[in-house]
Write an enzyme that holds these catalytic residues in place. Structure first.
Site, PDB file in Angstrom:
ATOM      1  N   ASP A  32      91.948 -31.812  43.151  1.00  0.00           N
ATOM      2  CA  ASP A  32      91.946 -30.496  42.502  1.00  0.00           C
ATOM      3  C   ASP A  32      91.933 -30.687  40.988  1.00  0.00           C
ATOM      4  O   ASP A  32      92.939 -30.519  40.284  1.00  0.00           O
ATOM      5  CB  ASP A  32      93.166 -29.691  42.950  1.00  0.00           C
ATOM      6  CG  ASP A  32      93.091 -29.330  44.427  1.00  0.00           C
ATOM      7  OD1 ASP A  32      91.969 -29.203  44.948  1.00  0.00           O
ATOM      8  OD2 ASP A  32      94.156 -29.181  45.057  1.00  0.00           O
TER       9      ASP A  32
ATOM     10  N   LYS B 111      89.886 -34.658  49.456  1.00  0.00           N
ATOM     11  CA  LYS B 111      89.476 -33.265  49.654  1.00  0.00           C
ATOM     12  C   LYS B 111      88.787 -32.739  48.405  1.00  0.00           C
ATOM     13  O   LYS B 111      89.277 -32.904  47.284  1.00  0.00           O
ATOM     14  CB  LYS B 111      90.680 -32.378  49.968  1.00  0.00           C
ATOM     15  CG  LYS B 111      90.315 -30.893  50.173  1.00  0.00           C
ATOM     16  CD  LYS B 111      91.529 -30.056  50.531  1.00  0.00           C
ATOM     17  CE  LYS B 111      92.343 -29.648  49.310  1.00  0.00           C
ATOM     18  NZ  LYS B 111      91.687 -28.564  48.532  1.00  0.00           N
TER      19      LYS B 111
ATOM     20  N   ASP C  98      86.576 -28.396  51.574  1.00  0.00           N
ATOM     21  CA  ASP C  98      87.433 -27.243  51.870  1.00  0.00           C
ATOM     22  C   ASP C  98      86.873 -25.996  51.184  1.00  0.00           C
ATOM     23  O   ASP C  98      87.373 -25.569  50.141  1.00  0.00           O
ATOM     24  CB  ASP C  98      88.857 -27.546  51.389  1.00  0.00           C
ATOM     25  CG  ASP C  98      89.854 -26.460  51.795  1.00  0.00           C
ATOM     26  OD1 ASP C  98      89.562 -25.712  52.748  1.00  0.00           O
ATOM     27  OD2 ASP C  98      90.915 -26.379  51.152  1.00  0.00           O
ATOM     28  N   LEU C  99      85.851 -25.409  51.792  1.00  0.00           N
ATOM     29  CA  LEU C  99      85.199 -24.234  51.205  1.00  0.00           C
ATOM     30  C   LEU C  99      85.493 -22.955  51.979  1.00  0.00           C
ATOM     31  O   LEU C  99      85.089 -21.878  51.555  1.00  0.00           O
ATOM     32  CB  LEU C  99      83.683 -24.459  51.117  1.00  0.00           C
ATOM     33  CG  LEU C  99      83.248 -25.621  50.221  1.00  0.00           C
ATOM     34  CD1 LEU C  99      81.728 -25.684  50.148  1.00  0.00           C
ATOM     35  CD2 LEU C  99      83.845 -25.507  48.821  1.00  0.00           C
ATOM     36  N   LYS C 100      86.149 -23.064  53.116  1.00  0.00           N
ATOM     37  CA  LYS C 100      86.611 -21.893  53.869  1.00  0.00           C
ATOM     38  C   LYS C 100      85.498 -20.854  54.051  1.00  0.00           C
ATOM     39  O   LYS C 100      85.609 -19.702  53.647  1.00  0.00           O
ATOM     40  CB  LYS C 100      87.831 -21.255  53.182  1.00  0.00           C
ATOM     41  CG  LYS C 100      89.018 -22.197  53.044  1.00  0.00           C
ATOM     42  CD  LYS C 100      90.198 -21.489  52.375  1.00  0.00           C
ATOM     43  CE  LYS C 100      91.387 -22.419  52.244  1.00  0.00           C
ATOM     44  NZ  LYS C 100      91.179 -23.468  51.206  1.00  0.00           N
ATOM     45  N   PHE C 101      84.444 -21.254  54.712  1.00  0.00           N
ATOM     46  CA  PHE C 101      83.301 -20.369  54.910  1.00  0.00           C
ATOM     47  C   PHE C 101      83.699 -19.100  55.673  1.00  0.00           C
ATOM     48  O   PHE C 101      84.423 -19.155  56.668  1.00  0.00           O
ATOM     49  CB  PHE C 101      82.209 -21.080  55.709  1.00  0.00           C
ATOM     50  CG  PHE C 101      81.404 -22.089  54.940  1.00  0.00           C
ATOM     51  CD1 PHE C 101      81.523 -22.215  53.567  1.00  0.00           C
ATOM     52  CD2 PHE C 101      80.509 -22.918  55.600  1.00  0.00           C
ATOM     53  CE1 PHE C 101      80.764 -23.137  52.863  1.00  0.00           C
ATOM     54  CE2 PHE C 101      79.744 -23.845  54.913  1.00  0.00           C
ATOM     55  CZ  PHE C 101      79.874 -23.962  53.546  1.00  0.00           C
ATOM     56  N   LEU C 102      83.190 -17.971  55.220  1.00  0.00           N
ATOM     57  CA  LEU C 102      83.287 -16.695  55.941  1.00  0.00           C
ATOM     58  C   LEU C 102      82.181 -15.794  55.422  1.00  0.00           C
ATOM     59  O   LEU C 102      82.243 -15.318  54.285  1.00  0.00           O
ATOM     60  CB  LEU C 102      84.651 -16.034  55.748  1.00  0.00           C
ATOM     61  CG  LEU C 102      84.823 -14.680  56.470  1.00  0.00           C
ATOM     62  CD1 LEU C 102      84.648 -14.839  57.981  1.00  0.00           C
ATOM     63  CD2 LEU C 102      86.177 -14.060  56.155  1.00  0.00           C
ATOM     64  N   ASP C 103      81.168 -15.587  56.256  1.00  0.00           N
ATOM     65  CA  ASP C 103      80.024 -14.770  55.853  1.00  0.00           C
ATOM     66  C   ASP C 103      79.273 -14.384  57.123  1.00  0.00           C
ATOM     67  O   ASP C 103      79.726 -14.671  58.237  1.00  0.00           O
ATOM     68  CB  ASP C 103      79.131 -15.572  54.889  1.00  0.00           C
ATOM     69  CG  ASP C 103      78.437 -14.684  53.856  1.00  0.00           C
ATOM     70  OD1 ASP C 103      77.810 -13.672  54.272  1.00  0.00           O
ATOM     71  OD2 ASP C 103      78.522 -14.988  52.659  1.00  0.00           O
ATOM     72  N   ILE C 104      78.115 -13.745  56.958  1.00  0.00           N
ATOM     73  CA  ILE C 104      77.328 -13.408  58.136  1.00  0.00           C
ATOM     74  C   ILE C 104      76.855 -14.695  58.815  1.00  0.00           C
ATOM     75  O   ILE C 104      76.780 -15.758  58.191  1.00  0.00           O
ATOM     76  CB  ILE C 104      76.145 -12.492  57.789  1.00  0.00           C
ATOM     77  CG1 ILE C 104      75.156 -13.214  56.863  1.00  0.00           C
ATOM     78  CG2 ILE C 104      76.634 -11.197  57.158  1.00  0.00           C
ATOM     79  CD1 ILE C 104      73.865 -12.449  56.669  1.00  0.00           C
TER      80      ILE C 104
ATOM     81  N   GLU D 212      74.040 -16.075  59.923  1.00  0.00           N
ATOM     82  CA  GLU D 212      72.920 -16.870  59.433  1.00  0.00           C
ATOM     83  C   GLU D 212      73.321 -17.677  58.205  1.00  0.00           C
ATOM     84  O   GLU D 212      72.948 -18.860  58.075  1.00  0.00           O
ATOM     85  CB  GLU D 212      71.729 -15.962  59.111  1.00  0.00           C
ATOM     86  CG  GLU D 212      70.514 -16.676  58.544  1.00  0.00           C
ATOM     87  CD  GLU D 212      69.786 -17.541  59.564  1.00  0.00           C
ATOM     88  OE1 GLU D 212      68.775 -18.179  59.164  1.00  0.00           O
ATOM     89  OE2 GLU D 212      70.201 -17.611  60.730  1.00  0.00           O
TER      90      GLU D 212
ATOM     91  N   THR E 296      98.626 -21.302  53.609  1.00  0.00           N
ATOM     92  CA  THR E 296     100.019 -21.733  53.502  1.00  0.00           C
ATOM     93  C   THR E 296     100.812 -20.975  52.444  1.00  0.00           C
ATOM     94  O   THR E 296     102.032 -21.132  52.376  1.00  0.00           O
ATOM     95  CB  THR E 296     100.111 -23.242  53.205  1.00  0.00           C
ATOM     96  OG1 THR E 296      99.359 -23.528  52.019  1.00  0.00           O
ATOM     97  CG2 THR E 296      99.567 -24.048  54.377  1.00  0.00           C
TER      98      THR E 296
ATOM     99  N   ARG F  65     104.894 -31.566  50.705  1.00  0.00           N
ATOM    100  CA  ARG F  65     105.564 -31.960  49.483  1.00  0.00           C
ATOM    101  C   ARG F  65     106.655 -32.988  49.782  1.00  0.00           C
ATOM    102  O   ARG F  65     107.512 -32.723  50.632  1.00  0.00           O
ATOM    103  CB  ARG F  65     106.202 -30.737  48.792  1.00  0.00           C
ATOM    104  CG  ARG F  65     105.193 -29.718  48.264  1.00  0.00           C
ATOM    105  CD  ARG F  65     104.419 -30.321  47.100  1.00  0.00           C
ATOM    106  NE  ARG F  65     103.454 -29.397  46.515  1.00  0.00           N
ATOM    107  CZ  ARG F  65     102.172 -29.340  46.861  1.00  0.00           C
ATOM    108  NH1 ARG F  65     101.718 -30.115  47.835  1.00  0.00           N
ATOM    109  NH2 ARG F  65     101.352 -28.505  46.262  1.00  0.00           N
TER     110      ARG F  65
ATOM    111  N   GLY G  11      98.130 -32.888  47.101  1.00  0.00           N
ATOM    112  CA  GLY G  11      97.396 -32.846  45.841  1.00  0.00           C
ATOM    113  C   GLY G  11      98.258 -33.070  44.625  1.00  0.00           C
ATOM    114  O   GLY G  11      98.312 -34.159  44.065  1.00  0.00           O
ATOM    115  N   ARG G  12      98.969 -32.024  44.189  1.00  0.00           N
ATOM    116  CA  ARG G  12      99.685 -32.078  42.922  1.00  0.00           C
ATOM    117  C   ARG G  12     100.723 -33.191  42.818  1.00  0.00           C
ATOM    118  O   ARG G  12     100.852 -33.805  41.752  1.00  0.00           O
ATOM    119  CB  ARG G  12     100.314 -30.709  42.629  1.00  0.00           C
ATOM    120  CG  ARG G  12      99.286 -29.720  42.078  1.00  0.00           C
ATOM    121  CD  ARG G  12      99.785 -28.299  42.020  1.00  0.00           C
ATOM    122  NE  ARG G  12      99.694 -27.642  43.326  1.00  0.00           N
ATOM    123  CZ  ARG G  12      99.812 -26.329  43.499  1.00  0.00           C
ATOM    124  NH1 ARG G  12     100.058 -25.544  42.453  1.00  0.00           N
ATOM    125  NH2 ARG G  12      99.689 -25.802  44.707  1.00  0.00           N
TER     126      ARG G  12
END
Length: 239
Positions: free
Chosen positions: A16, A38, A65-71, A73, A120, A181, A210-211
């Site tokens: 990140d 990631k 980690d792009l968390k797809f959510l769309d139509i 196609e 989370t 953590r 990450g952090r």
């Protein structure tokens, strides 16, 4: 049968950072002990598909980690592009149509699809604000069941939920847990943070951190300490 788990295969370090150059520097500082990284929205926004290819060429496994959510196609075609990049994991929000489209889009590739259950940083009040009356745990397990039904390989869930997921879905689903953590560090913006020991004991397969590594004075030393804790926890779980 050899049941040994190498923690180096199960730690996913979140890159990140705001540039490809900084991502590569962090990878260099962590050294060979990190095998899986990631790439999230921040880094992908500035570096795009090239950073995925760079990391793959360096021998790293990449969790995109792009968390797809769309139509359907759009999700189907975008997932096919991710598969062609050589990524190992891809996240898709746990919506039936989006998940089915992603399963179609990855085709016969080795790309593994992870359904995002509940972020989370969400708690029960956040769900109620969205008009959802179920508890976090009930929603997570329901979405894990959906992921398994439609052919996804795993889910993303906090360290509080793996035991419930295992009880509901069984051992076959990969569970990837962010918001982990080390003991004694802050939880940042994660409402449901857990330690590596707690997370692995609950049944998680991969931990995203990450952090605590990125912001450490010595990322390699921080990584080594986390890997040691993880290895002990995996060995105890198997034993």
């Amino acid at each position: 049968m050899n049941t040994h788990i190498d923690a180096r295969d199960r730690l996913i370090v979140a890159l990140d950072v705001p540039s490809a150059a900084e991502a590569e520097r962090l990878v260099d500082r962590m050294g060979d002990q990190v095998r899986f990284v990631k790439v999230g929205l921040e880094l992908y926004t500035v570096a795009g598909p090239d950073i995925v290819r760079i990391l793959v060429d360096r021998g790293k496994r990449v969790f995109l980690d792009l968390k797809f959510l769309d139509i359907e196609e759009t999700v189907r075609r975008a997932t096919a592009r991710v598969a062609a990049m050589g990524a190992t994991f891809l996240t898709v929000h746990a919506n039936r149509k989006a998940l089915l489209a992603a399963v179609q889009g990855r085709g016969q590739s080795n790309l593994k699809l992870l359904a995002v259950t509940v972020l989370t940083n969400f708690d029960g009040e956040d769900l109620r604000d969205m008009g959802i009356q179920r508890s976090v745990r009930d929603l997570v397990t329901a979405r894990a069941q959906l992921a398994a039904q439609v052919g996804c390989d795993g889910v993303v869930a906090s360290g509080e939920e793996p035991a419930a997921i295992r009880a509901t879905v069984g051992p076959g689903l990969i569970i990837v847990t962010p918001g982990v953590r080390p003991a004694g560090t802050g939880t940042d913006d994660h409402a449901r943070a857990t330690t590596p020991t707690q997370t692995i004991a609950a049944g998680a397969d991969y931990l995203v951190i990450g952090r605590p590594i990125r912001d450490a004075d010595d990322p390699a030393l921080a990584t080594a300490a986390i890997l040691a804790e993880m290895q002990t926890a995996f060995d105890r779980r198997i034993g």
